[in-house]
Write a protein that holds these residues in place. Sequence first.
Motif, short mmCIF file in Angstrom:
data_model
loop_
_atom_site.label_atom_id
_atom_site.label_comp_id
_atom_site.label_asym_id
_atom_site.label_seq_id
_atom_site.Cartn_x
_atom_site.Cartn_y
_atom_site.Cartn_z
N GLU A 21 0.64 -1.22 -0.01
CA GLU A 21 -0.10 -0.09 0.09
C GLU A 21 0.87 1.12 0.14
O GLU A 21 1.95 1.34 0.79
N ILE A 22 0.65 2.26 -0.77
CA ILE A 22 1.23 3.53 -0.76
C ILE A 22 0.24 4.61 -0.78
O ILE A 22 -1.06 4.57 -0.89
N THR A 23 0.84 5.67 -0.27
CA THR A 23 -0.04 6.81 0.07
C THR A 23 0.19 7.99 -0.97
O THR A 23 1.54 8.11 -1.17
N SER A 24 -0.45 8.49 -1.95
CA SER A 24 -0.21 9.49 -2.91
C SER A 24 -1.01 10.76 -2.63
O SER A 24 -2.24 10.66 -1.74
N SER A 25 -0.78 11.78 -3.43
CA SER A 25 -1.77 13.07 -3.32
C SER A 25 -2.01 13.43 -4.62
O SER A 25 -1.07 13.09 -5.63
#
Length: 94
Positions: A85-89
């Motif tokens: 899982e990765i977090t992006s904006s």
Amino acid sequence: MAKLSNKALEAKIREYEEYKAILEEAEKQKKALEEELKKELERRKVSELEVGGKTVRYTVFTQKRFDSAGFKAANPEEYKAWQKEITSSRFSVA
């Protein structure tokens, strides 16, 4: 930084959209020039050319890349085990 009024925010959005349009047009022009240069290299039957102290190159190459869709279809459980899982904006103005 102070909070912007709606009027100031609208002005910033308009300015943003103006610059976005300028960049899109510049990108189109850059791509057209790129194509002209590639065609000239092809016409001269060379992959590299030195002109005015600059070197222009156009080369074709092959790469190997991992086929994640194929791996997922063939090994769905192993694919899930290797997912992370990765977090992006994301920013957009519509």
